[in-house]
Design a protein around this motif. Structure first.
Motif, PDB file in Angstrom:
ATOM      1  N   LEU A  41     -28.332 -13.454   4.671  1.00 44.93           N
ATOM      2  CA  LEU A  41     -27.524 -14.470   4.159  1.00 44.93           C
ATOM      3  C   LEU A  41     -25.944 -14.544   4.480  1.00 44.93           C
ATOM      4  CD1 LEU A  41     -28.444 -13.868   0.226  1.00 44.93           C
ATOM      5  CD2 LEU A  41     -29.692 -15.473   1.796  1.00 44.93           C
ATOM      6  N   LYS A  42     -25.561 -15.673   5.023  1.00 42.75           N
ATOM      7  CA  LYS A  42     -24.218 -15.802   5.338  1.00 42.75           C
ATOM      8  C   LYS A  42     -23.558 -16.701   4.459  1.00 42.75           C
ATOM      9  CE  LYS A  42     -25.324 -15.423  10.282  1.00 42.75           C
ATOM     10  NZ  LYS A  42     -25.202 -15.885  11.503  1.00 42.75           N
ATOM     11  N   VAL A  43     -22.410 -16.253   4.064  1.00 46.13           N
ATOM     12  CA  VAL A  43     -21.733 -16.732   2.723  1.00 46.13           C
ATOM     13  C   VAL A  43     -20.411 -17.332   3.254  1.00 46.13           C
ATOM     14  CG1 VAL A  43     -20.764 -16.122   0.595  1.00 46.13           C
ATOM     15  CG2 VAL A  43     -22.767 -14.921   1.570  1.00 46.13           C
ATOM     16  N   ARG A  44     -20.227 -18.463   2.687  1.00 44.27           N
ATOM     17  CA  ARG A  44     -19.037 -19.290   3.035  1.00 44.27           C
ATOM     18  C   ARG A  44     -17.587 -18.559   2.378  1.00 44.27           C
ATOM     19  NH1 ARG A  44     -20.936 -23.924   1.737  1.00 44.27           N
ATOM     20  NH2 ARG A  44     -20.212 -24.064  -0.486  1.00 44.27           N
ATOM     21  N   ARG A  45     -16.677 -18.545   2.968  1.00 44.23           N
ATOM     22  CA  ARG A  45     -15.559 -17.810   2.518  1.00 44.23           C
ATOM     23  C   ARG A  45     -14.916 -18.650   1.234  1.00 44.23           C
ATOM     24  NH1 ARG A  45     -10.012 -18.548   4.096  1.00 44.23           N
ATOM     25  NH2 ARG A  45     -10.719 -20.281   5.340  1.00 44.23           N
ATOM     26  N   LEU A  46     -14.410 -17.955   0.379  1.00 43.11           N
ATOM     27  CA  LEU A  46     -13.663 -18.335  -0.929  1.00 43.11           C
ATOM     28  C   LEU A  46     -12.398 -19.009  -0.324  1.00 43.11           C
ATOM     29  CD1 LEU A  46     -14.746 -15.734  -3.680  1.00 43.11           C
ATOM     30  CD2 LEU A  46     -15.452 -18.222  -3.309  1.00 43.11           C
ATOM     31  N   PRO A  47     -11.795 -20.031  -1.187  1.00 38.02           N
ATOM     32  CA  PRO A  47     -10.462 -20.475  -0.485  1.00 38.02           C
ATOM     33  C   PRO A  47      -9.485 -19.701  -0.440  1.00 38.02           C
ATOM     34  CG  PRO A  47     -11.401 -21.894  -2.340  1.00 38.02           C
ATOM     35  CD  PRO A  47     -12.114 -20.657  -2.034  1.00 38.02           C
ATOM     36  N   TRP A  48      -9.179 -18.732  -1.415  1.00 40.04           N
ATOM     37  CA  TRP A  48      -8.019 -17.719  -1.385  1.00 40.04           C
ATOM     38  C   TRP A  48      -8.266 -16.445  -0.645  1.00 40.04           C
ATOM     39  CZ3 TRP A  48     -11.266 -18.798  -5.468  1.00 40.04           C
ATOM     40  CH2 TRP A  48     -12.163 -17.598  -5.953  1.00 40.04           C
ATOM     41  N   VAL A  49      -9.292 -16.301   0.252  1.00 37.58           N
ATOM     42  CA  VAL A  49      -9.731 -15.082   0.818  1.00 37.58           C
ATOM     43  C   VAL A  49      -9.117 -15.341   2.276  1.00 37.58           C
ATOM     44  CG1 VAL A  49     -11.485 -13.604   2.001  1.00 37.58           C
ATOM     45  CG2 VAL A  49     -11.620 -14.604  -0.506  1.00 37.58           C
TER      46      VAL A  49
END
Length: 135
Positions: A41-49
């Motif tokens: 699984l490839k996970v999208r970055r959270l906006p604040w990370v």
């Protein structure tokens, strides 16, 4: 039926309490090591990370914007799939194998589960055995 789960994560930082999972990979096998299920699984970055440069280097990502690609899963979606992969059915003995998992991977996953209102105690219970190959 007992099984073996081998898994690894990649994150945005070396501190699992402040990092985010960017990739989760695992293989579930039977006791004879025949693959039963695989996940990547490839996970999208959270906006604040903000990913640490060393974390990008380790994972081979050349620019942080690659973590925002539309083909990546949201952290919420990924947490559900990771939970389904890691948590055995009731009464199923499980051996979990990682490399530096107790110090890093498990904490990183636990933090993701907390953030997404999932059960963070996936690696506990009397039927679960944990093996960390770093030891």
């Amino acid at each position: 039926m007992a099984d073996i789960v081998i898994y690894d994560t990649e994150g945005t930082d070396v501190d699992p309490r402040h990092a985010q999972v960017t990739q989760f990979g695992g293989v579930r096998t039977d006791l004879a090591f025949n693959p039963v299920e695989e996940v990547n699984l490839k996970v999208r970055r959270l906006p604040w990370v903000v990913p640490a440069p060393k974390a990008l280097e380790v994972t081979g990502i050349s620019h942080p914007s690659e973590l925002d690609a539309p083909g990546r899963l949201s952290e919420y979606e990924a947490s559900g799939l990771v939970e389904r992969f890691l948590v055995p059915g009731y009464g199923v003995p499980r051996t979990m194998v990682t490399f530096n998992g107790i110090q890093f991977d498990d904490e990183l996953i636990r933090t993701m589960f907390f953030r997404n209102l999932r059960n963070p105690w996936f690696a506990s219970g009397k039927l679960t055995t944990r093996i960390d190959l770093l030891d």
